[in-house]
Scaffold this motif. Structure first.
Motif, short mmCIF file in Angstrom:
data_model
loop_
_atom_site.label_atom_id
_atom_site.label_comp_id
_atom_site.label_asym_id
_atom_site.label_seq_id
_atom_site.Cartn_x
_atom_site.Cartn_y
_atom_site.Cartn_z
N ALA A 87 0.85 -1.20 0.00
CA ALA A 87 0.00 0.00 0.00
C ALA A 87 0.88 1.24 0.00
N ILE A 88 0.57 2.19 -0.87
CA ILE A 88 1.40 3.40 -0.98
C ILE A 88 0.62 4.69 -0.80
N SER A 89 -0.69 4.60 -0.58
CA SER A 89 -1.49 5.81 -0.41
C SER A 89 -2.54 5.60 0.66
N LYS A 90 -3.03 6.69 1.22
CA LYS A 90 -3.97 6.61 2.33
C LYS A 90 -5.35 6.10 1.90
N ASP A 91 -5.62 6.09 0.60
CA ASP A 91 -6.89 5.53 0.14
C ASP A 91 -6.79 4.03 -0.10
N GLY A 92 -5.64 3.44 0.27
CA GLY A 92 -5.49 1.99 0.19
C GLY A 92 -4.94 1.47 -1.12
N ARG A 93 -4.64 2.34 -2.05
CA ARG A 93 -4.10 1.88 -3.34
C ARG A 93 -2.71 1.28 -3.13
N SER A 94 -2.44 0.21 -3.90
CA SER A 94 -1.16 -0.48 -3.79
C SER A 94 -0.34 -0.32 -5.05
N ALA A 95 0.97 -0.45 -4.88
CA ALA A 95 1.90 -0.51 -6.02
C ALA A 95 2.31 -1.97 -6.17
N PHE A 96 2.37 -2.44 -7.40
CA PHE A 96 2.66 -3.85 -7.68
C PHE A 96 4.02 -3.97 -8.38
N ALA A 97 4.72 -5.06 -8.07
CA ALA A 97 6.07 -5.23 -8.60
C ALA A 97 6.30 -6.67 -9.04
N GLU A 98 7.15 -6.81 -10.07
CA GLU A 98 7.52 -8.14 -10.55
C GLU A 98 8.78 -8.66 -9.85
N THR A 99 9.64 -7.75 -9.40
CA THR A 99 10.89 -8.14 -8.75
C THR A 99 10.96 -7.60 -7.33
N TYR A 100 11.80 -8.24 -6.51
CA TYR A 100 11.93 -7.80 -5.13
C TYR A 100 12.60 -6.43 -5.06
N ALA A 101 13.52 -6.16 -5.97
CA ALA A 101 14.18 -4.85 -5.99
C ALA A 101 13.16 -3.74 -6.23
N GLU A 102 12.25 -3.99 -7.14
CA GLU A 102 11.19 -3.00 -7.42
C GLU A 102 10.27 -2.87 -6.21
N GLN A 103 10.00 -3.98 -5.54
CA GLN A 103 9.18 -3.95 -4.34
C GLN A 103 9.82 -3.09 -3.26
N LYS A 104 11.13 -3.19 -3.08
CA LYS A 104 11.82 -2.39 -2.06
C LYS A 104 11.69 -0.90 -2.36
N ARG A 105 11.74 -0.54 -3.62
CA ARG A 105 11.58 0.88 -3.99
C ARG A 105 10.15 1.35 -3.67
N ASN A 106 9.18 0.46 -3.92
CA ASN A 106 7.80 0.81 -3.60
C ASN A 106 7.60 0.94 -2.09
N GLU A 107 8.27 0.08 -1.33
CA GLU A 107 8.17 0.18 0.12
C GLU A 107 8.74 1.50 0.63
N GLN A 108 9.80 1.97 -0.01
CA GLN A 108 10.39 3.26 0.37
C GLN A 108 9.39 4.40 0.12
N LYS A 109 8.68 4.31 -0.99
CA LYS A 109 7.64 5.32 -1.30
C LYS A 109 6.55 5.28 -0.23
N ALA A 110 6.21 4.07 0.20
CA ALA A 110 5.17 3.94 1.22
C ALA A 110 5.62 4.55 2.55
N LYS A 111 6.89 4.37 2.87
CA LYS A 111 7.43 4.94 4.11
C LYS A 111 7.42 6.46 4.04
N GLU A 112 7.82 6.98 2.89
CA GLU A 112 7.85 8.45 2.73
C GLU A 112 6.45 9.05 2.81
N ALA A 113 5.46 8.27 2.39
CA ALA A 113 4.07 8.73 2.46
C ALA A 113 3.44 8.48 3.82
N GLY A 114 4.21 7.84 4.72
CA GLY A 114 3.70 7.57 6.06
C GLY A 114 2.71 6.42 6.13
N ILE A 115 2.74 5.55 5.15
CA ILE A 115 1.79 4.44 5.10
C ILE A 115 2.31 3.25 5.91
N ILE A 116 3.61 3.01 5.82
CA ILE A 116 4.20 1.91 6.60
C ILE A 116 5.38 2.45 7.42
#
Length: 399
Positions: free
Chosen positions: A370-399
């Motif tokens: 999840a990367i936004s407060k409305d519950g929308r998620s970012a999807f990834a094919e690789t773990y490296a891409e997933q880690k970048r999405n997790e960083q976005k989620a942290k910056e947005a205060g989601i995780i």
């Protein structure tokens, strides 16, 4: 002989009730009183003929009257009676229920009154407080008056576990939770066909009601039991999935998995997706992890751990608060690291989640966050891409 006389009347249509079961209420042609006027004229002529034959023929008066005149009570009736109109009932079905409760004198009286009232199509399923021995017209009018409908509704939202459903139903109905638990032990007795409990992966199925208690708003009938309430929910599930051709399409389009396995995926999507638009994508991730190139071919979804915690009477937790022992408990049949799908659905998914598991979008995604407060998620094919999405989620205060 009277049998040889041609009275000149058309044979009454004895198939009227059958036609009403197959379609909407047919409007009467011409003025509303036309048919009844012709009926009375026919009766009068018949009586004249009978009188000409002799006084002894009047023994058949009642039979002749019932043949030509619709049996009906007069007025608005007396006393009080409750009548349940079931989901999907047509006008003839309603008439049957009213006759059985002595609300109207004949099915034909109610059907004719409904034909003459254009609003009769608005009569809804539910339980009504009516009177005994009402005219057909009065019965129709009473069922269109919402003051006579007994409202005892409860809304069950998407994604609740069966245990939570029992608690909510108990609070609404005062039926003990243990009664719901007892009724749920035999899902086939509640109407779930045995063919639903089949898997293609060889894993044994212990039939469970989980997944079959369809989320919706229900009208609880008076004197309902735990069994009758759960049957309402199962019947709704079967009606919805039948309308979707769910079982047929799963077997045709989902690469050999069974409808039960697709139901499990729908429940996973319902639990994991923070937004309805992502239901299909989350279902695709589940399929990709179990049947694709994911290293363990396991789900690795924390929601399965929480389901086990709830089943065993423990407190559910946020992912960040779960211990290593909880995340990888070897005694947990819903262990996130076990190969393949979990033993059963983990909640009761709604129609959109079912649709997501039935027809997920194409994609090779293996991860999401999840990367936004409305519950929308970012999807990834690789773990490296997933880690970048997790960083976005942290910056947005989601995780």
């Amino acid at each position: 002989m009277i049998d040889d006389l041609d009275l000149g009347f058309d044979e009454p249509d004895r198939g009227e009730k059958g036609r009403h079961r197959r379609g909407a209420v047919r409007r009467r042609q011409g003025k509303s009183g036309g048919s009844r006027g012709k009926t009375l004229l026919a009766l009068a002529l018949a009586l004249v003929l009978l009188g000409g034959i002799g006084g002894g023929a009047f023994y058949g008066f009642d039979r002749v009257q019932n043949y030509f005149v619709t049996p009906d009570y007069d007025g608005s009736g007396t006393g009080e009676v409750t009548v349940e109109i079931k989901q999907g009932a047509l006008i003839a079905d309603m008439a049957d229920a009213l006759v059985a409760a002595d609300v109207v004198k004949s099915t034909k009286a109610f059907i004719e009154a409904a034909e003459e009232n254009s609003r009769s199509k608005n009569i809804q399923p539910g339980t009504y407080k009516l009177r005994k021995q009402m005219s057909g017209d009065a019965a129709v009018a009473a069922m269109l008056d919402l003051k006579n409908k007994i409202v005892n509704g409860i809304t069950i939202p998407e994604g609740l576990t069966a245990k939570t459903v029992y608690k909510r139903l108990s609070e609404k109905t005062d039926i003990p939770v243990k009664d719901f638990e007892a009724a749920a032990k035999d899902p086939e007795a509640l109407g779930v066909p045995d063919w639903w409990f089949k898997r293609s992966d060889g894993k044994k199925v212990n039939p469970s009601i989980e997944g079959f208690l369809f989320p919706d708003t229900y009208e609880i009938p008076p004197k309902a039991t735990a069994e009758t309430v759960l049957k309402l929910m199962v019947d709704n599930f079967l009606t919805v999935t039948s309308g979707m051709q769910y079982a047929e399409k799963v077997q045709k389009e989902r690469g050999g998995i069974t409808p039960y396995e697709a139901l499990i995926v729908a429940s996973l999507a319902q639990a994991e997706a923070g937004n309805k638009v992502d239901l299909g994508k989350v279902a695709r991730v589940a399929y990709n992890r179990v049947y694709g190139e994911f290293p363990c071919n396991c789900l690795e979804m924390d929601v399965t751990v929480n389901y086990y915690l709830e089943l065993t009477g423990q407190k559910t937790k946020a992912s960040k608060d779960m211990t290593a022992a909880e995340l990888d408990n070897p005694k947990n049949p819903y262990n996130r690291k076990l190969r393949g799908l979990v033993p059963s659905p983990i909640n009761n998914p709604g129609k959109e989640a079912l649709e997501g598991a039935l027809s997920p979008p194409d994609g090779k995604w293996l991860y999401f966050v999840a990367i936004s407060k409305d519950g929308r998620s970012a999807f990834a094919e690789t773990y490296a891409e997933q880690k970048r999405n997790e960083q976005k989620a942290k910056e947005a205060g989601i995780i």
